[in-house]
Design a protein around this motif. Structure first.
Motif, mmCIF file in Angstrom:
data_model
loop_
_atom_site.group_PDB
_atom_site.id
_atom_site.type_symbol
_atom_site.label_atom_id
_atom_site.label_comp_id
_atom_site.label_asym_id
_atom_site.label_seq_id
_atom_site.Cartn_x
_atom_site.Cartn_y
_atom_site.Cartn_z
ATOM 1 N N HIS A 61 0.858 -1.192 0.000
ATOM 2 C CA HIS A 61 0.000 0.000 0.000
ATOM 3 C C HIS A 61 0.890 1.235 0.000
ATOM 4 C CE1 HIS A 61 -3.557 -2.447 0.961
ATOM 5 N NE2 HIS A 61 -2.807 -3.055 1.871
ATOM 6 N N ASP A 62 0.348 2.346 -0.479
ATOM 7 C CA ASP A 62 1.148 3.565 -0.466
ATOM 8 C C ASP A 62 1.072 4.248 0.896
ATOM 9 O OD1 ASP A 62 -1.303 4.953 -0.363
ATOM 10 O OD2 ASP A 62 -1.357 5.265 -2.513
ATOM 11 N N PHE A 65 -2.316 5.768 2.141
ATOM 12 C CA PHE A 65 -3.291 4.776 2.595
ATOM 13 C C PHE A 65 -3.012 4.374 4.045
ATOM 14 C CE2 PHE A 65 -4.506 0.356 3.328
ATOM 15 C CZ PHE A 65 -5.847 0.381 2.992
ATOM 16 N N GLN A 69 -5.312 4.847 7.510
ATOM 17 C CA GLN A 69 -5.697 3.739 8.385
ATOM 18 C C GLN A 69 -5.236 3.976 9.820
ATOM 19 O OE1 GLN A 69 -7.710 1.233 7.219
ATOM 20 N NE2 GLN A 69 -7.689 2.561 5.417
ATOM 21 N N GLU A 94 -4.901 -5.522 5.302
ATOM 22 C CA GLU A 94 -4.551 -6.714 4.526
ATOM 23 C C GLU A 94 -3.093 -6.641 4.055
ATOM 24 O OE1 GLU A 94 -6.170 -9.186 0.595
ATOM 25 O OE2 GLU A 94 -6.745 -7.089 0.929
ATOM 26 N N GLN A 127 -6.406 -11.191 -14.517
ATOM 27 C CA GLN A 127 -6.098 -10.234 -13.462
ATOM 28 C C GLN A 127 -4.955 -10.776 -12.614
ATOM 29 O OE1 GLN A 127 -9.107 -9.578 -10.473
ATOM 30 N NE2 GLN A 127 -8.284 -7.590 -9.892
ATOM 31 N N VAL A 139 -4.506 -8.519 -4.011
ATOM 32 C CA VAL A 139 -4.705 -7.747 -5.234
ATOM 33 C C VAL A 139 -4.376 -6.291 -4.937
ATOM 34 C CG1 VAL A 139 -6.324 -7.069 -7.027
ATOM 35 C CG2 VAL A 139 -6.511 -9.342 -5.987
ATOM 36 N N PRO A 140 -3.256 -5.776 -5.441
ATOM 37 C CA PRO A 140 -2.856 -4.401 -5.120
ATOM 38 C C PRO A 140 -3.674 -3.380 -5.901
ATOM 39 C CG PRO A 140 -1.286 -5.382 -6.632
ATOM 40 C CD PRO A 140 -2.275 -6.461 -6.297
ATOM 41 N N ASP A 141 -3.843 -2.204 -5.302
ATOM 42 C CA ASP A 141 -4.537 -1.108 -5.993
ATOM 43 C C ASP A 141 -3.712 -0.612 -7.169
ATOM 44 O OD1 ASP A 141 -6.592 -1.255 -4.145
ATOM 45 O OD2 ASP A 141 -5.612 0.146 -2.784
ATOM 46 N N SER A 142 -2.410 -0.578 -7.011
ATOM 47 C CA SER A 142 -1.497 -0.207 -8.085
ATOM 48 C C SER A 142 -0.346 -1.208 -8.081
ATOM 49 C CB SER A 142 -0.960 1.214 -7.892
ATOM 50 O OG SER A 142 -0.284 1.332 -6.653
ATOM 51 N N GLU A 143 0.264 -1.384 -9.222
ATOM 52 C CA GLU A 143 1.307 -2.405 -9.338
ATOM 53 C C GLU A 143 2.565 -1.996 -8.588
ATOM 54 O OE1 GLU A 143 3.997 -4.353 -12.876
ATOM 55 O OE2 GLU A 143 1.904 -3.895 -13.280
#
Length: 275
Positions: A61-62, A65, A69, A94, A127, A139-143
């Motif tokens: 995650h970046d 984010f 949290q 996660e 995917q 499953v990442p939001d961005s690669e």
């Protein structure tokens, strides 16, 4: 005969003691007032606001984010959050294994994230998801920028977790060479195929993958100067050149070209006869 002390003689000393006691009380009250005032001024000033948040270990995650949290925002009060509770919120994210938060210096916050390490990409019907070291899918939001193998198959949780554990045991020098991993179509077989960046293809059993590939460097050294091919380490160690398995691709290409030319010539001949 007992000595009689005149009260008038004691008055000056009593006054002096009383004055000292009063002065001490006054100084204590004054210092308390000043301290309270300074604390109030500190919390109202920019000196108590978060200036820099340092994030360590964030890949899945970046930074923004994770800050959301943890509910930590630059510019908010440095003392407006509980570090333990904020760390627990991050551990619920996660892909996060552990998290810790500490206040640094006067206005800085240091956040350390220990994520489950991504060890492979997996293709799920077009995917891509990450296989983490604990075998879970993410499953990442961005690669994320990670140089890891691509895996095909391994839809079963147990099989995927076994693959993850075997890849973790690989020596880094061998792991970095793995480009793609293919699970066999036969569900009863535990054979897997690894395509290596150095041009070799490895056939191995999933349960003994790490053990057998611990000798990969020595095997490749023995094959130095040979053409590329398949290294089979399922039972023992065997090597088969690609030319023996698939034939000489150059000769095959020439034969295909010859057939195409012959067909074309026959076509031209037929056209001439028609004329």
């Amino acid at each position: 005969m007992e000595k009689v002390i005149d009260i008038e003689e004691r008055i000056p000393s009593m006054r002096k003691k009383r004055r000292k006691k009063t002065n001490r009380k006054f100084i204590f009250i004054l210092l308390t007032f000043v301290m309270v005032l300074l604390v109030l001024l500190y919390f109202q000033s920019q000196a108590s606001k978060i200036d820099v948040v340092k994030m360590n270990g964030a890949v899945l995650h970046d930074k923004e984010f994770y800050l959301q949290q943890a509910q930590i925002i630059p510019g908010d009060s440095l003392w407006g959050f509980n570090t333990t509770e904020a760390a627990e919120r991050l551990q619920d994210v996660e892909g996060v294994q552990q998290a810790s938060i500490t206040r640094k210096w006067f206005r800085d916050v240091d956040i350390t994230i220990q994520e489950w390490t991504p060890i492979a990409w997996i293709d799920q019907k077009g995917q891509y998801a990450l296989i983490l070291e604990n075998g879970d899918l993410f499953v990442p939001d961005s690669e994320p920028v990670v140089d890891i193998p691509i895996v095909n198959g391994f839809e079963e949780d147990d099989t995927r977790k076994l693959l993850a554990s075997q890849l973790l045991e690989l020596d880094d020098s061998v792991y970095q060479l793995v480009s793609e991993i293919q699970e066999p179509e036969d569900a009863d077989s535990d054979q897997i195929i690894l395509y290596m960046d150095d041009g070799f293809e490895v056939h191995a059993s999933l349960g003994t993958l790490a053990e057998k590939l611990s000798y990969y460097a020595e095997i490749v050294d023995q094959l130095e100067g040979s053409e590329k091919g398949v290294i089979d380490v399922e039972v023992g160690t065997y090597f088969t050149p690609y030319s023996k398995l698939y034939g000489n691709q150059e000769d095959t290409a020439k034969e295909d070209a010859t057939r195409e030319d012959g067909t074309q010539e026959e076509g031209d001949t037929s056209e001439s006869e028609d004329e």
